[in-house]
Design a protein around this motif. Structure first.
Motif, PDB file in Angstrom:
ATOM      1  N   SER A  26       0.857  -1.187   0.000  1.00  0.00           N
ATOM      2  CA  SER A  26       0.000   0.000   0.000  1.00  0.00           C
ATOM      3  C   SER A  26       0.889   1.232   0.000  1.00  0.00           C
ATOM      4  O   SER A  26       2.060   1.172   0.399  1.00  0.00           O
ATOM      5  CB  SER A  26      -0.909   0.017   1.238  1.00  0.00           C
ATOM      6  OG  SER A  26      -1.769  -1.101   1.256  1.00  0.00           O
ATOM      7  N   GLY A  55      -3.131   4.254  -2.597  1.00  0.00           N
ATOM      8  CA  GLY A  55      -3.662   3.038  -3.178  1.00  0.00           C
ATOM      9  C   GLY A  55      -2.989   1.801  -2.649  1.00  0.00           C
ATOM     10  O   GLY A  55      -2.185   1.839  -1.707  1.00  0.00           O
ATOM     11  N   LYS A  63      -5.330  -7.635  -7.864  1.00  0.00           N
ATOM     12  CA  LYS A  63      -6.138  -6.547  -7.330  1.00  0.00           C
ATOM     13  C   LYS A  63      -5.325  -5.257  -7.280  1.00  0.00           C
ATOM     14  O   LYS A  63      -4.135  -5.262  -6.961  1.00  0.00           O
ATOM     15  CB  LYS A  63      -6.637  -6.881  -5.919  1.00  0.00           C
ATOM     16  CG  LYS A  63      -7.651  -8.009  -5.862  1.00  0.00           C
ATOM     17  CD  LYS A  63      -8.968  -7.595  -6.512  1.00  0.00           C
ATOM     18  CE  LYS A  63     -10.008  -8.696  -6.386  1.00  0.00           C
ATOM     19  NZ  LYS A  63     -11.295  -8.292  -7.038  1.00  0.00           N
ATOM     20  N   ASN A  65      -6.020  -0.787  -6.458  1.00  0.00           N
ATOM     21  CA  ASN A  65      -6.853   0.395  -6.287  1.00  0.00           C
ATOM     22  C   ASN A  65      -5.922   1.582  -6.118  1.00  0.00           C
ATOM     23  O   ASN A  65      -5.108   1.620  -5.186  1.00  0.00           O
ATOM     24  CB  ASN A  65      -7.777   0.267  -5.076  1.00  0.00           C
ATOM     25  CG  ASN A  65      -8.777   1.411  -5.018  1.00  0.00           C
ATOM     26  OD1 ASN A  65      -8.417   2.553  -4.753  1.00  0.00           O
ATOM     27  ND2 ASN A  65     -10.043   1.111  -5.260  1.00  0.00           N
ATOM     28  N   THR A  67      -5.732   5.977  -6.463  1.00  0.00           N
ATOM     29  CA  THR A  67      -6.414   7.264  -6.660  1.00  0.00           C
ATOM     30  C   THR A  67      -5.383   8.385  -6.672  1.00  0.00           C
ATOM     31  O   THR A  67      -4.543   8.475  -5.773  1.00  0.00           O
ATOM     32  CB  THR A  67      -7.447   7.528  -5.544  1.00  0.00           C
ATOM     33  OG1 THR A  67      -8.440   6.501  -5.562  1.00  0.00           O
ATOM     34  CG2 THR A  67      -8.135   8.875  -5.755  1.00  0.00           C
ATOM     35  N   ASN A  86      -8.759   7.345 -11.026  1.00  0.00           N
ATOM     36  CA  ASN A  86      -8.963   6.178 -10.174  1.00  0.00           C
ATOM     37  C   ASN A  86      -8.867   4.918 -11.021  1.00  0.00           C
ATOM     38  O   ASN A  86      -9.499   4.816 -12.072  1.00  0.00           O
ATOM     39  CB  ASN A  86     -10.318   6.222  -9.472  1.00  0.00           C
ATOM     40  CG  ASN A  86     -10.579   4.960  -8.654  1.00  0.00           C
ATOM     41  OD1 ASN A  86     -11.324   4.087  -9.077  1.00  0.00           O
ATOM     42  ND2 ASN A  86      -9.945   4.862  -7.500  1.00  0.00           N
ATOM     43  N   ASP A  88      -9.214   0.740 -10.571  1.00  0.00           N
ATOM     44  CA  ASP A  88      -9.719  -0.249  -9.632  1.00  0.00           C
ATOM     45  C   ASP A  88      -9.918  -1.582 -10.361  1.00  0.00           C
ATOM     46  O   ASP A  88      -9.938  -1.632 -11.608  1.00  0.00           O
ATOM     47  CB  ASP A  88     -11.040   0.244  -9.023  1.00  0.00           C
ATOM     48  CG  ASP A  88     -11.384  -0.483  -7.732  1.00  0.00           C
ATOM     49  OD1 ASP A  88     -10.577  -1.318  -7.273  1.00  0.00           O
ATOM     50  OD2 ASP A  88     -12.473  -0.215  -7.187  1.00  0.00           O
ATOM     51  N   THR A  89     -10.093  -2.660  -9.586  1.00  0.00           N
ATOM     52  CA  THR A  89     -10.268  -3.988 -10.188  1.00  0.00           C
ATOM     53  C   THR A  89     -11.434  -4.734  -9.538  1.00  0.00           C
ATOM     54  O   THR A  89     -11.257  -5.796  -8.926  1.00  0.00           O
ATOM     55  CB  THR A  89      -8.983  -4.822 -10.046  1.00  0.00           C
ATOM     56  OG1 THR A  89      -8.559  -4.816  -8.671  1.00  0.00           O
ATOM     57  CG2 THR A  89      -7.881  -4.281 -10.935  1.00  0.00           C
ATOM     58  N   PRO A  90     -12.663  -4.220  -9.667  1.00  0.00           N
ATOM     59  CA  PRO A  90     -13.806  -4.930  -9.085  1.00  0.00           C
ATOM     60  C   PRO A  90     -14.260  -6.079  -9.993  1.00  0.00           C
ATOM     61  O   PRO A  90     -14.281  -5.954 -11.216  1.00  0.00           O
ATOM     62  CB  PRO A  90     -14.873  -3.840  -9.004  1.00  0.00           C
ATOM     63  CG  PRO A  90     -14.567  -2.940 -10.162  1.00  0.00           C
ATOM     64  CD  PRO A  90     -13.056  -2.952 -10.290  1.00  0.00           C
ATOM     65  N   THR A  95     -11.081  -1.136 -14.117  1.00  0.00           N
ATOM     66  CA  THR A  95     -11.814   0.087 -14.423  1.00  0.00           C
ATOM     67  C   THR A  95     -10.912   1.302 -14.243  1.00  0.00           C
ATOM     68  O   THR A  95     -10.045   1.332 -13.380  1.00  0.00           O
ATOM     69  CB  THR A  95     -13.055   0.251 -13.522  1.00  0.00           C
ATOM     70  OG1 THR A  95     -12.638   0.421 -12.157  1.00  0.00           O
ATOM     71  CG2 THR A  95     -13.962  -0.971 -13.628  1.00  0.00           C
TER      72      THR A  95
END
Length: 371
Positions: A26, A55, A63, A65, A67, A86, A88-90, A95
């Motif tokens: 992180s 992030g 995964k 995330n 920003t 942003n 992300d990986t939902p 995305t």
């Protein structure tokens, strides 16, 4: 590259083999200065306010995330505000959301927003934009891209443009469904069309490095001011409705371009001049756009226009030969001492000078009244 490669394995430009990584961390940072980017990487970025980035990345679980927020900055001299990114990986999907405002002159701006999602070698993109300036325009572009390998085992893309609307001034233009096939140095455009009532812009053809392959652009009743606004050309003002054809070749090498247009309700600096028939040609050797036209107006008026505009050299030189030419355009150049201009003129003059300081020179013999 690892995450992108897993969602879009044949995306152009990715390495054939993507190294497997085991990163898991992180991060959180505030960036207050950008001068080191200029010195080390020659990136012309100037942070006017601190930027924030935070992030986490987990390669084994695929995964991520991230920003990034950049409230106010300048890049290569152009100011921007509200920068937001942003990633992300939902749900096994990558995305990306981007927002940005490009600041213009006082009160003018361009807002951009991009939402993209990638999975199963397919990229869905929704791009929104809004420009407030000389002409307000905005809308949404809805595009879906399927990546694949072509018969030469090259990375390629099938771009499907979906129906969407664009607002230009007080008019709503419709972007019709179309297809574009792209691979390195090669593109096929199949009837990309934007329409409003009986007005349209239709683009079709093949783009390569060869001058034998051509992209054709069909124009019908398109407002000249829209075109100049999109090209960010404001040194002199032209108006009217353009109909005709433009052709581009050598698109992926040395671009060649020319157009044959008929412009109804043609106006120069808001002065009416009738109908313009014009040939426009991109002159690569001289780094300029050559213009050769003639206007036809009432009372047997003719105006011959020949010269060039050079954005690269920041210069304009348009010769004008007037034959009973309506001269309402003089108000833009002589408005400080001439009003209510109702004259016609014969003679020659030039619109000449740097694009930020255009002058009118020459000799015209005029007949009429000036208020």
């Amino acid at each position: 590259a690892s995450l992108v490669g897993k969602k879009l394995p044949t995306f152009p430009g990715l390495p054939n083999r993507i190294q497997k990584l085991d990163n898991n961390f992180s991060f959180n940072a505030t960036i207050t200065r950008s001068d080191w980017l200029n010195k080390l990487l020659d990136i012309p970025l100037d942070l006017e306010q601190p930027a924030y980035i935070e992030g986490n990345l987990d390669d084994p679980k695929e995964k991520m995330n991230l920003t990034l927020q950049a409230p106010r900055f300048a890049y290569n001299g152009q100011r921007y505000e509200g920068g937001y990114l942003n990633i992300d990986t939902p749900n096994d999907t990558l995305t990306v959301n981007v927002k940005l405002r490009q600041a213009g002159q006082v009160g003018d701006f361009s807002d951009w927003s991009i939402k993209a999602s990638a999975a199963n070698n397919k990229l869905a993109t929704l791009a929104s934009f809004h420009n407030k300036g000389g002409i307000d325009y905005g809308g949404v572009l809805d595009v879906e891209t399927q990546f694949f390998k072509n018969e030469k085992n090259e990375s390629a893309a099938h771009i499907m443009v979906h129906t969407s609307d664009i607002n230009i001034g007080d008019s709503i233009w419709t972007v019709n469904p179309s297809d574009i096939i792209y691979s390195k140095g090669h593109a096929i455009i199949d009837h990309f069309a934007i329409e409003h009532n009986n007005q349209h812009v239709i683009v079709s053809g093949i783009a390569t490095k060869s001058t034998k392959d051509t992209i054709g652009i069909d124009l019908q009743g398109v407002d000249v001011s829209y075109i100049l606004n999109l090209l960010n050309f404001h040194s002199v003002k032209f108006g009217g409705k353009a109909t005709g054809h433009a052709y581009l070749s050598g698109v992926f090498d040395k671009l060649e371009a020319h157009a044959n247009l008929l412009v109804s309700e043609f106006a120069f600096e808001d002065g009416r001049m009738g109908i313009l028939s014009v040939d426009v040609n991109l002159n690569n050797k001289e780094q300029q756009i050559d213009i050769d036209g003639i206007t036809y107006d009432e009372d047997n008026s003719r105006t011959f226009i020949k010269g060039y505009v050079s954005p690269q050299r920041n210069y304009i030189d348009l010769g004008i030969k007037a034959q009973n030419t309506r001269c309402e355009f003089l108000k833009e150049f002589c408005g400080s001492f001439m009003r209510d201009i109702d004259i016609r003129a014969n003679g020659t003059c030039k619109v000449i000078g740097s694009l930020d300081e255009v002058n009118l020179t020459g000799k015209l013999v005029a007949d009429g009244t000036v208020g």
